[in-house]
Design a protein around this motif. Sequence first.
Motif, PDB file in Angstrom:
ATOM      1  N   GLN A 197       3.052  -4.294  24.108  1.00  0.00           N
ATOM      2  CA  GLN A 197       3.548  -4.104  22.739  1.00  0.00           C
ATOM      3  C   GLN A 197       3.219  -2.692  22.237  1.00  0.00           C
ATOM      4  OE1 GLN A 197       1.836  -8.239  21.965  1.00  0.00           O
ATOM      5  NE2 GLN A 197       2.766  -7.772  20.009  1.00  0.00           N
ATOM      6  N   LEU A 198       2.005  -2.237  22.510  1.00  0.00           N
ATOM      7  CA  LEU A 198       1.609  -0.898  22.056  1.00  0.00           C
ATOM      8  C   LEU A 198       2.371   0.185  22.820  1.00  0.00           C
ATOM      9  CD1 LEU A 198      -2.268  -1.352  21.765  1.00  0.00           C
ATOM     10  CD2 LEU A 198      -0.542  -1.634  20.005  1.00  0.00           C
ATOM     11  N   ARG A 199       2.618  -0.079  24.097  1.00  0.00           N
ATOM     12  CA  ARG A 199       3.324   0.921  24.917  1.00  0.00           C
ATOM     13  C   ARG A 199       4.754   1.161  24.430  1.00  0.00           C
ATOM     14  NH1 ARG A 199       0.639  -1.373  29.397  1.00  0.00           N
ATOM     15  NH2 ARG A 199       2.486  -2.539  30.019  1.00  0.00           N
ATOM     16  N   LEU A 200       5.310   0.220  23.678  1.00  0.00           N
ATOM     17  CA  LEU A 200       6.648   0.420  23.104  1.00  0.00           C
ATOM     18  C   LEU A 200       6.724   1.730  22.325  1.00  0.00           C
ATOM     19  CD1 LEU A 200       7.404  -3.144  21.684  1.00  0.00           C
ATOM     20  CD2 LEU A 200       8.664  -2.004  23.521  1.00  0.00           C
ATOM     21  N   VAL A 201       5.605   2.102  21.706  1.00  0.00           N
ATOM     22  CA  VAL A 201       5.596   3.355  20.922  1.00  0.00           C
ATOM     23  C   VAL A 201       4.586   4.342  21.502  1.00  0.00           C
ATOM     24  CG1 VAL A 201       6.472   2.361  18.783  1.00  0.00           C
ATOM     25  CG2 VAL A 201       4.016   2.289  19.254  1.00  0.00           C
ATOM     26  N   GLY A 202       4.296   4.195  22.793  1.00  0.00           N
ATOM     27  CA  GLY A 202       3.481   5.188  23.491  1.00  0.00           C
ATOM     28  C   GLY A 202       1.991   5.105  23.247  1.00  0.00           C
ATOM     29  N   ALA A 260      12.454  -4.690  15.558  1.00  0.00           N
ATOM     30  CA  ALA A 260      12.491  -3.228  15.454  1.00  0.00           C
ATOM     31  C   ALA A 260      11.128  -2.715  15.010  1.00  0.00           C
ATOM     32  CB  ALA A 260      13.569  -2.807  14.457  1.00  0.00           C
ATOM     33  N   THR A 261      10.718  -1.609  15.630  1.00  0.00           N
ATOM     34  CA  THR A 261       9.331  -1.155  15.483  1.00  0.00           C
ATOM     35  C   THR A 261       9.298   0.347  15.209  1.00  0.00           C
ATOM     36  OG1 THR A 261       8.539  -2.885  16.970  1.00  0.00           O
ATOM     37  CG2 THR A 261       7.135  -0.950  16.749  1.00  0.00           C
ATOM     38  N   ALA A 262       8.360   0.741  14.360  1.00  0.00           N
ATOM     39  CA  ALA A 262       8.182   2.171  14.079  1.00  0.00           C
ATOM     40  C   ALA A 262       6.706   2.522  14.148  1.00  0.00           C
ATOM     41  CB  ALA A 262       8.724   2.505  12.687  1.00  0.00           C
ATOM     42  N   LEU A 263       6.420   3.681  14.705  1.00  0.00           N
ATOM     43  CA  LEU A 263       5.059   4.221  14.652  1.00  0.00           C
ATOM     44  C   LEU A 263       5.050   5.349  13.635  1.00  0.00           C
ATOM     45  CD1 LEU A 263       2.162   4.179  15.825  1.00  0.00           C
ATOM     46  CD2 LEU A 263       2.900   6.003  17.383  1.00  0.00           C
ATOM     47  N   LEU A 264       4.174   5.194  12.634  1.00  0.00           N
ATOM     48  CA  LEU A 264       4.087   6.165  11.542  1.00  0.00           C
ATOM     49  C   LEU A 264       2.758   6.912  11.619  1.00  0.00           C
ATOM     50  CD1 LEU A 264       5.156   3.699   8.682  1.00  0.00           C
ATOM     51  CD2 LEU A 264       6.658   5.178  10.054  1.00  0.00           C
ATOM     52  N   ARG A 265       2.736   8.148  11.112  1.00  0.00           N
ATOM     53  CA  ARG A 265       1.461   8.867  10.970  1.00  0.00           C
ATOM     54  C   ARG A 265       1.282   9.229   9.509  1.00  0.00           C
ATOM     55  NH1 ARG A 265       0.934  13.780  14.614  1.00  0.00           N
ATOM     56  NH2 ARG A 265       2.281  14.765  13.073  1.00  0.00           N
ATOM     57  N   VAL A 322       0.852  -1.187   0.000  1.00  0.00           N
ATOM     58  CA  VAL A 322       0.000   0.000   0.000  1.00  0.00           C
ATOM     59  C   VAL A 322       0.889   1.239   0.000  1.00  0.00           C
ATOM     60  CG1 VAL A 322      -1.713   1.296   1.329  1.00  0.00           C
ATOM     61  CG2 VAL A 322      -1.816  -1.201   1.262  1.00  0.00           C
ATOM     62  N   PRO A 323       0.738   2.120  -0.989  1.00  0.00           N
ATOM     63  CA  PRO A 323       1.578   3.327  -0.996  1.00  0.00           C
ATOM     64  C   PRO A 323       1.125   4.318   0.078  1.00  0.00           C
ATOM     65  CG  PRO A 323       0.050   3.320  -2.876  1.00  0.00           C
ATOM     66  CD  PRO A 323      -0.169   2.042  -2.152  1.00  0.00           C
ATOM     67  N   ILE A 324       2.071   4.770   0.886  1.00  0.00           N
ATOM     68  CA  ILE A 324       1.738   5.821   1.862  1.00  0.00           C
ATOM     69  C   ILE A 324       2.901   6.825   1.955  1.00  0.00           C
ATOM     70  CG2 ILE A 324       0.268   4.339   3.314  1.00  0.00           C
ATOM     71  CD1 ILE A 324       2.591   4.512   5.430  1.00  0.00           C
ATOM     72  N   VAL A 325       2.547   8.016   2.357  1.00  0.00           N
ATOM     73  CA  VAL A 325       3.530   9.018   2.772  1.00  0.00           C
ATOM     74  C   VAL A 325       3.259   9.275   4.241  1.00  0.00           C
ATOM     75  CG1 VAL A 325       4.419  11.353   2.442  1.00  0.00           C
ATOM     76  CG2 VAL A 325       3.549  10.035   0.480  1.00  0.00           C
ATOM     77  N   ALA A 326       4.291   9.162   5.058  1.00  0.00           N
ATOM     78  CA  ALA A 326       4.047   9.218   6.505  1.00  0.00           C
ATOM     79  C   ALA A 326       5.202   9.897   7.223  1.00  0.00           C
ATOM     80  CB  ALA A 326       3.852   7.799   7.048  1.00  0.00           C
ATOM     81  N   GLU A 327       4.879  10.368   8.430  1.00  0.00           N
ATOM     82  CA  GLU A 327       5.888  10.919   9.330  1.00  0.00           C
ATOM     83  C   GLU A 327       6.254   9.848  10.351  1.00  0.00           C
ATOM     84  OE1 GLU A 327       4.341  14.014  11.780  1.00  0.00           O
ATOM     85  OE2 GLU A 327       6.247  14.350  12.820  1.00  0.00           O
ATOM     86  N   VAL A 328       7.505   9.776  10.717  1.00  0.00           N
ATOM     87  CA  VAL A 328       7.945   8.826  11.737  1.00  0.00           C
ATOM     88  C   VAL A 328       7.717   9.454  13.113  1.00  0.00           C
ATOM     89  CG1 VAL A 328       9.868   7.456  12.625  1.00  0.00           C
ATOM     90  CG2 VAL A 328       9.690   7.919  10.161  1.00  0.00           C
ATOM     91  N   LEU A 329       6.830   8.840  13.911  1.00  0.00           N
ATOM     92  CA  LEU A 329       6.521   9.400  15.234  1.00  0.00           C
ATOM     93  C   LEU A 329       7.392   8.799  16.334  1.00  0.00           C
ATOM     94  CD1 LEU A 329       2.595   9.462  15.311  1.00  0.00           C
ATOM     95  CD2 LEU A 329       4.158  11.322  14.735  1.00  0.00           C
ATOM     96  N   LYS A 330       7.611   7.475  16.268  1.00  0.00           N
ATOM     97  CA  LYS A 330       8.355   6.818  17.344  1.00  0.00           C
ATOM     98  C   LYS A 330       9.132   5.642  16.760  1.00  0.00           C
ATOM     99  CE  LYS A 330       6.847   8.693  21.371  1.00  0.00           C
ATOM    100  NZ  LYS A 330       5.481   8.600  21.801  1.00  0.00           N
TER     101      LYS A 330
END
Length: 508
Positions: free
Chosen positions: A441-446, A411-416, A381-389
């Motif tokens: 698991q969710l708390r890893l990225v707040g 390794a984990t990333a939270l994107l917006r 899926v094409p996305i443009v996102a900001e890296v939050l965490k």
Amino acid sequence: MTARILVAACLHESNSFNRYPAGLEHFNRQGIFRDDAVGPRFAPTRTEMGGFLAWAAQQGWSITTPLAAQPASAGPVAEEAYTFFRDVLHEAATKARKAGLDGVLLALHGAMVAEGAPGQDGDGGLAQAVRDAVGPDMPIAISLDPHGNVSDLLAGSVNAISAYRTHPHTDHFETGQRAAAMLTRALAANELPQVHLARRPQLRGFDGARTETGPGPMHEAMALCRGFESVDPAIYEVSIQAGFSPCDTWHTGPTAAVTAATRGARFQAVAETMMDFAWDNRCRETFRLLSVAEALEAARNVPPGPGPIVISDYGDAPGGGAYGDATAMLSALLQAGLPNVVFAGLKDPEAVAAAEAAGIGGQVRLALGGKIYKNFGGGPVPIVAEVLKLSDGNYVNDGPYAKGLPNRIGATALLRVLEGPGAGMRIMVNALARNVLDRAQLRLVGLTPEDCNILCIKGMDAIRAAFQPGSRAVIPFESGGIASRGLDFSALKRIRRPVWPLDPIAAP
Ligand SMILES: [Zn+2]
């Protein structure tokens, strides 16, 4: 006299549709623990091994702990890994027997498909290796997952079987203790209990062992089991296993295992009665899987209120050995434009690496997920996102599932998401395929579930333990993926035929 007990754990749930064999590298991600390393790792946990160790301490047993390994679900176990575990157990059991041994406690899963094992029956092969080492008169008690497919080889190699009685599985510890209690009873009574196994020509049964989706066949079956135990003191335990369909083994499917003080026709009759129940109730289930469109519609119809609407991707659940990167629901949610949506647990190591390279606050342009099996469950899926965490993905389970056990999702990333109708949606991407099973698991990225309007995660029924409490609704759906009900199970070549629901079949 102090009892001398060998205590070990080797659990793996294999999905034969998964094209990647689970080698030692896969087991090493979660850790292969030997000897003195087992106690410190597992004693603080609510696992079967935690239950074994607590029981052993309370009984004052002298124990040896040659092995504990329990990685995430994946494809069939590679031959190098299977033979390694088999040989470790065989050598340890041989050595223990020579030094003086009174019994064996093993935690297995029951759905280990393994290259190099007899009939690819990994659990049966491991149990047989222990039996060969300790001889015919040594009691061996095992714990199982009720999604284990119990073979004749497994049942014939051990003396007692106890499977979890909850699904989601929150009684690993108690099941370990039940298996240990049966071993204790056998030693105290100087009995060598026997397992009486029954099955029917069916791939599924006992409502998939579900206990948290309301009253249903699993509750009724367990009530029957407890009834049989209460009227016949020679019965140690009546254990039922729903089985795990995507295992390419002859014996795949539900079973009943009656552990009793001796071998006897009346104990076999109990096992047969339980399987008559399984056959008669094979079409009764307490849940219904929705399509992606139906699940979205159901989510729109949930009344407003506190707590998230949890949408769970059943067909692509890594806990069922799936790849965890199917994108059908991700695409639908991005188009739907609903407020405050979090999609968590998508596997895409390349996307995580790109996010790490961009750094927090950086922008990434990605073709996200859908890379492994793009014709089934949705492609990239094409996305443009900001890296939050960003996170290393290491955490300790602190929910109802195997509490205290260190775990990792890679390794984990939270994107917006920055563009399109889904702008604002947050996506948690991880390098390893893992169910979202624990709030840690969710708390890893707040993230916390309470902060979401819609929380879409990868997982089957197991996700209910951590996420049903406090949620407005739990909506399971099928995106496709290799844990899907829609697979062509006739592609599995070792499964005995005829078998329901693949073949038209009269009552056995
Ligand atoms: Zn299970």
